[in-house]
Design a protein around this motif. Structure first.
Motif, PDB file in Angstrom:
ATOM      1  N   ILE A   1      -7.654   2.638  -0.244  1.00 22.03           N
ATOM      2  CA  ILE A   1      -7.547   1.224   0.132  1.00 22.03           C
ATOM      3  C   ILE A   1      -7.723   1.031   1.632  1.00 22.03           C
ATOM      4  O   ILE A   1      -8.330   0.056   2.062  1.00 22.03           O
ATOM      5  CB  ILE A   1      -6.196   0.649  -0.338  1.00 22.03           C
ATOM      6  CG1 ILE A   1      -6.114   0.691  -1.872  1.00 22.03           C
ATOM      7  CG2 ILE A   1      -6.001  -0.776   0.167  1.00 22.03           C
ATOM      8  CD1 ILE A   1      -4.762   0.310  -2.438  1.00 22.03           C
ATOM      9  N   CYS A   2      -7.214   1.966   2.430  1.00 23.07           N
ATOM     10  CA  CYS A   2      -7.222   1.816   3.892  1.00 23.07           C
ATOM     11  C   CYS A   2      -8.070   2.888   4.563  1.00 23.07           C
ATOM     12  O   CYS A   2      -8.198   4.001   4.060  1.00 23.07           O
ATOM     13  CB  CYS A   2      -5.798   1.921   4.443  1.00 23.07           C
ATOM     14  SG  CYS A   2      -4.706   0.638   3.856  1.00 23.07           S
TER      15      CYS A   2
ATOM     16  N   VAL B   1      -6.332  -6.708  -5.624  1.00 19.86           N
ATOM     17  CA  VAL B   1      -7.112  -5.745  -4.855  1.00 19.86           C
ATOM     18  C   VAL B   1      -8.473  -5.704  -5.546  1.00 19.86           C
ATOM     19  O   VAL B   1      -8.556  -5.409  -6.746  1.00 19.86           O
ATOM     20  CB  VAL B   1      -6.452  -4.355  -4.834  1.00 19.86           C
ATOM     21  CG1 VAL B   1      -7.309  -3.362  -4.074  1.00 19.86           C
ATOM     22  CG2 VAL B   1      -5.056  -4.446  -4.234  1.00 19.86           C
TER      23      VAL B   1
ATOM     24  N   VAL C   1       0.845  -1.199   0.000  1.00 20.08           N
ATOM     25  CA  VAL C   1       0.000   0.000   0.000  1.00 20.08           C
ATOM     26  C   VAL C   1       0.882   1.251   0.000  1.00 20.08           C
ATOM     27  O   VAL C   1       0.609   2.209  -0.737  1.00 20.08           O
ATOM     28  CB  VAL C   1      -0.978  -0.014   1.195  1.00 20.08           C
ATOM     29  CG1 VAL C   1      -1.715   1.315   1.316  1.00 20.08           C
ATOM     30  CG2 VAL C   1      -1.963  -1.169   1.068  1.00 20.08           C
TER      31      VAL C   1
ATOM     32  N   ILE D   1      -7.633  -2.308   6.060  1.00 25.94           N
ATOM     33  CA  ILE D   1      -8.189  -2.305   4.710  1.00 25.94           C
ATOM     34  C   ILE D   1      -9.671  -1.968   4.823  1.00 25.94           C
ATOM     35  O   ILE D   1     -10.379  -2.487   5.694  1.00 25.94           O
ATOM     36  CB  ILE D   1      -7.962  -3.669   4.035  1.00 25.94           C
ATOM     37  CG1 ILE D   1      -6.453  -3.890   3.843  1.00 25.94           C
ATOM     38  CG2 ILE D   1      -8.695  -3.738   2.701  1.00 25.94           C
ATOM     39  CD1 ILE D   1      -6.072  -5.257   3.380  1.00 25.94           C
TER      40      ILE D   1
END
Length: 95
Positions: free
Chosen positions: A54-55, A88, A40, A61
């Motif tokens: 993404i986070c 992903v 990431v 996540i």
């Protein structure tokens, strides 16, 4: 003395819904990383702001994102072997 061979990068496959938000981003990215968290970080270095997509802020996540490493669901602390295949995936919902 012989130098050790450079480790193979991991291969990250990003979903179209995420790539479209970052002009110039590729769907398939090779980068060095020893964990999902480092992956990431690497993606965010290439395309600033991707970490936030993404986070979440905890950090973890996001609920609507899944990360799979060699076919198994992964978290930020999941280790990555050289050459690992990482997907992903964004969740799709509807009604």
């Amino acid at each position: 003395m012989r130098q050790p061979a450079e480790e193979a990068p991991i291969l990250v496959r990003l979903p179209p819904h995420l790539v479209v938000l970052f002009p110039g981003a590729d769907r398939l990215v090779a980068l060095p990383a020893r964990s999902v968290a480092e992956m990431v970080d690497g993606l965010d270095a290439l395309w600033p702001g991707m970490r936030e997509r993404i986070c979440d802020e905890t950090p973890a996540i996001r609920r609507h994102i899944n990360v799979f490493v060699d076919g198994r669901r992964a978290g930020l602390s999941t280790p990555l072997a050289p050459g690992a295949d990482v997907f992903v995936i964004t969740a799709i919902s509807g009604g």
